[in-house]
Scaffold this motif. Sequence first.
Motif, PDB file in Angstrom:
ATOM      1  N   THR A 468     -42.592  -2.249  24.968  1.00 18.17           N
ATOM      2  CA  THR A 468     -41.159  -2.282  25.266  1.00 18.17           C
ATOM      3  C   THR A 468     -40.341  -1.821  24.061  1.00 18.17           C
ATOM      4  O   THR A 468     -39.133  -2.055  23.995  1.00 18.17           O
ATOM      5  N   ASP A 469     -40.980  -1.159  23.114  1.00 15.21           N
ATOM      6  CA  ASP A 469     -40.276  -0.717  21.918  1.00 15.21           C
ATOM      7  C   ASP A 469     -39.330   0.437  22.215  1.00 15.21           C
ATOM      8  O   ASP A 469     -39.565   1.247  23.117  1.00 15.21           O
ATOM      9  N   SER A 566     -33.072   3.967  24.032  1.00 19.51           N
ATOM     10  CA  SER A 566     -32.245   3.313  23.015  1.00 19.51           C
ATOM     11  C   SER A 566     -32.272   1.798  23.095  1.00 19.51           C
ATOM     12  O   SER A 566     -31.742   1.121  22.217  1.00 19.51           O
ATOM     13  N   SER A 567     -32.862   1.256  24.147  1.00 18.72           N
ATOM     14  CA  SER A 567     -32.982  -0.198  24.262  1.00 18.72           C
ATOM     15  C   SER A 567     -34.402  -0.507  24.700  1.00 18.72           C
ATOM     16  O   SER A 567     -34.872   0.009  25.710  1.00 18.72           O
ATOM     17  N   GLY A 568     -35.104  -1.315  23.922  1.00 19.45           N
ATOM     18  CA  GLY A 568     -36.487  -1.620  24.244  1.00 19.45           C
ATOM     19  C   GLY A 568     -36.589  -2.495  25.469  1.00 19.45           C
ATOM     20  O   GLY A 568     -36.031  -3.581  25.506  1.00 19.45           O
ATOM     21  N   GLY A 616     -30.010  -2.621  33.052  1.00 16.81           N
ATOM     22  CA  GLY A 616     -30.060  -2.006  31.738  1.00 16.81           C
ATOM     23  C   GLY A 616     -31.339  -1.252  31.463  1.00 16.81           C
ATOM     24  O   GLY A 616     -31.386  -0.407  30.558  1.00 16.81           O
ATOM     25  N   ASN A 617     -32.410  -1.515  32.223  1.00 17.83           N
ATOM     26  CA  ASN A 617     -33.654  -0.765  32.065  1.00 17.83           C
ATOM     27  C   ASN A 617     -33.513   0.684  32.502  1.00 17.83           C
ATOM     28  O   ASN A 617     -34.341   1.527  32.145  1.00 17.83           O
ATOM     29  N   ILE A 618     -32.453   0.951  33.289  1.00 17.51           N
ATOM     30  CA  ILE A 618     -32.384   2.262  33.919  1.00 17.51           C
ATOM     31  C   ILE A 618     -30.994   2.900  33.869  1.00 17.51           C
ATOM     32  O   ILE A 618     -30.855   4.111  33.985  1.00 17.51           O
ATOM     33  N   ASN A 619     -29.935   2.086  33.641  1.00 14.64           N
ATOM     34  CA  ASN A 619     -28.589   2.645  33.664  1.00 14.64           C
ATOM     35  C   ASN A 619     -27.600   1.785  32.894  1.00 14.64           C
ATOM     36  O   ASN A 619     -26.506   1.485  33.366  1.00 14.64           O
ATOM     37  N   GLY A 620     -27.964   1.367  31.690  1.00 11.53           N
ATOM     38  CA  GLY A 620     -27.019   0.650  30.852  1.00 11.53           C
ATOM     39  C   GLY A 620     -25.952   1.587  30.312  1.00 11.53           C
ATOM     40  O   GLY A 620     -26.239   2.736  29.949  1.00 11.53           O
ATOM     41  N   SER A 623     -26.512   3.827  27.175  1.00 11.36           N
ATOM     42  CA  SER A 623     -27.925   3.837  26.807  1.00 11.36           C
ATOM     43  C   SER A 623     -28.572   5.149  27.261  1.00 11.36           C
ATOM     44  O   SER A 623     -28.167   5.745  28.254  1.00 11.36           O
ATOM     45  N   THR A 624     -29.601   5.556  26.539  1.00 13.10           N
ATOM     46  CA  THR A 624     -30.275   6.814  26.859  1.00 13.10           C
ATOM     47  C   THR A 624     -31.641   6.547  27.479  1.00 13.10           C
ATOM     48  O   THR A 624     -32.305   5.552  27.166  1.00 13.10           O
ATOM     49  N   TYR A 625     -32.048   7.488  28.339  1.00 16.14           N
ATOM     50  CA  TYR A 625     -33.277   7.318  29.114  1.00 16.14           C
ATOM     51  C   TYR A 625     -33.987   8.660  29.261  1.00 16.14           C
ATOM     52  O   TYR A 625     -33.379   9.728  29.187  1.00 16.14           O
ATOM     53  N   ILE A 626     -35.294   8.564  29.511  1.00 14.29           N
ATOM     54  CA  ILE A 626     -36.071   9.740  29.902  1.00 14.29           C
ATOM     55  C   ILE A 626     -36.832   9.373  31.171  1.00 14.29           C
ATOM     56  O   ILE A 626     -37.374   8.257  31.290  1.00 14.29           O
TER      57      ILE A 626
END
Length: 753
Positions: A468-469, A566-568, A616-620, A623-626
């Motif tokens: 979860t890093d 950007s968020s573990g 927040g795991n997917i759309n905070g 926050s950035t996601y891949i």
Amino acid sequence: MFGSTAGAYEIGYSCRFNEDDSPELSRTYTLNAPWTLSVWVKRCELSSENLILGASGGEVNFNSDDTLESEGTSSTAVFRDAAAWYHIHVSNNGQFVNGVSHGSVTTTNLSNAKLFDDFDGYVAEVHLQAGTSAVGNFGETNDDGVWVPKSASAGDTYLKFADDSNFGVNSGSGSNWSTSGLASADQMPDTPTKNYCVMNAVDPSADEFTLTEGNLRTTSGDGAVIRSTFLMESGKWYWESQTSSSVTDDASPRIGIQLPDSSSTSIASTGGYAIDCDGGKIYNGSSATATSTTVSANDYFSFAYDADAEKLWIGKVVSGTRTWLNPGGSAASDANVTSGTNATYTSVTAPRLAAMEGHDERDQGTDGWNFGQKTFQGNSGTPPTDFVSLDTSNIAAPDIKDPSGYFQTELYTGNGTAIGSGGNAITFSGNSSMQPDFVWIKNRDADDDHSNYDSVRGTTKQLEMNSTDTETTESESLTTFGSDGFTVGSLNQVNTNTENFVAWCWKGDGTAGGTLNEVGDINSQVNVNTTAGFSIVGYTGNGSDSQTIGHGLGVTPQTVLVLPRSSGDHHLISNWETGVTAFSEKLKINDREGATSSSTQVKGGGSTTFTVGTDGNINGSGSTYIAYCFANVEGFSKLGTYTGNGNADGPFVYCGFRPRLIVIKAATATESWPMYDAAINSYNSGTTTGMVQLFTNNTNAESAGSNENLDILSNGFKLRSTNDPVNSSNTYIFMAFAENPFGGSGVAPAPAR
């Protein structure tokens, strides 16, 4: 590396050896060592000794544990793929299967040899000659990376089986061979270059049946269903089946089609369509409809299946004419089948396999399935217009003929060298060159985290699939996406000196940083390969509900895997076709827990976007996601489900290709995510040793265990253990990527594994 293209050398005929007929070829002669044997075989009987070459002082045979033995040398590998062809080569150079060595051999003098005594299966292109000849004289890797036959010089013995009145005709320099137990009907067009459908000897119910005549005759099977080796995913298909000579109305089989992942012991269940030889009733699941058709011994029944139009016609052949059964209406003709009207059943919404349900332990079954291997009985021996027989040349041409141009597994050894000193430049060893856009690396020898890199985020940007890093920048990690490989520095996770690593690599479109995609509520940067059904999507969340994000695939992704940068937190995977309801449940690829509700996670998907909630795991917000998006591509990728049976004779899972990588997860149970790779497991090892595996959700080094064993096959995989992570009484999801397509127009059939 490269040889001929598909179809450069075609084999015209094979000979079918049915063990019940005690067939063999024999000859009085002497052939002194060294000698060379080259032959192509398609196995029908598994877990039983099958002799290929027998002589005083030496023999070549399959053992009862499915290993291959030549002159006393037994393979570690087991060979129990009954859907395709093996090339076997034996000489003083060694024992080879499909061009790969499986042990050293010292040949001894042969005298009065027998060929295929006590053998059950198909045989083609037999060479037996004096001297030590290289395996490359008889087979080669073609341009698509498939091991294929090669025209070879005839030595002492060369059997082509072109004369159905004398299978012992020798085109070599020696005399003809004597035959026994063979008939003209045993000449077959089923060959290594044109592979035909048969009933599947690795189907979990196969042991309940008696399979004979090249697995084209199926009898008994009380309370069980056996299925075929071809899944009709698209196209128009025709085949016939003949009832046995002992069929009676009180206890007779049902013959039809069934879903490939069905665990039912009856075709008269969800997903089954059939004619019942007890009174001629036709079945849609458990719903039976009476017809005026009578069923007697040795009757022929016809099946025409349009997988694209989702229609099935079931009919009977009387005096050479097909009459199609149409519930609630008049009988259909071939003209109706051609025009797509008067189908027996419509809305056959998923691909099916030919299947038979047995009703008792007597000789109740079929005296023969004909998938095109023989002349059809109905309407002058040809299918209805536009319908074809079930052989690999009639499968639609795959968009990807050589999967190594789009996905590769690369095994490498770390050297610990820092980037300033050149690093460790890894060049792919696959059949084709490929610039990767997504590279997933795991240390095989140590308990290190998985390391993930992609070209949208850029080099040195590391995420860890199992943890979860948050994303980190590692200057000594992956520093280059090369034209045919990648380069890593001295980071232990990717390049510890002398330790072994595996990298799974996917090709996108090669655009560093991706391309701006303004489709949807949230702009994204995408790197997409529509041919391979794969895209990388980078985006920044806004915290609002039901936001759409463009993925660029042009089709609805089968699954979406999202990793927060950007968020573990957990890495979420959503949308499997069945078992886990599409886009309404989630799994965590870095966690053992089963599927749970995802009302605030990935909420939906279409051909241009996927939809996310507020979690927040997917759309905070900010926050950035891949995200990695995958769609099914026939012959290349398969993301689906199967139902476990808790039996060591586990489910057979059809993929339509010979898999390279398989990842499995129990959908609702708390179990790990085992990964099986054909590069690490270069052969099927049997239940004693077990397959080597890694896990997406932990750091464990690779390990082998018979409790989680499976076989990788030419057309899918077969579960051979009862352990919960792969085969208890659960629904399982899986993702698989191809080594070779099973077949298709313009490509060579995948060899058996």
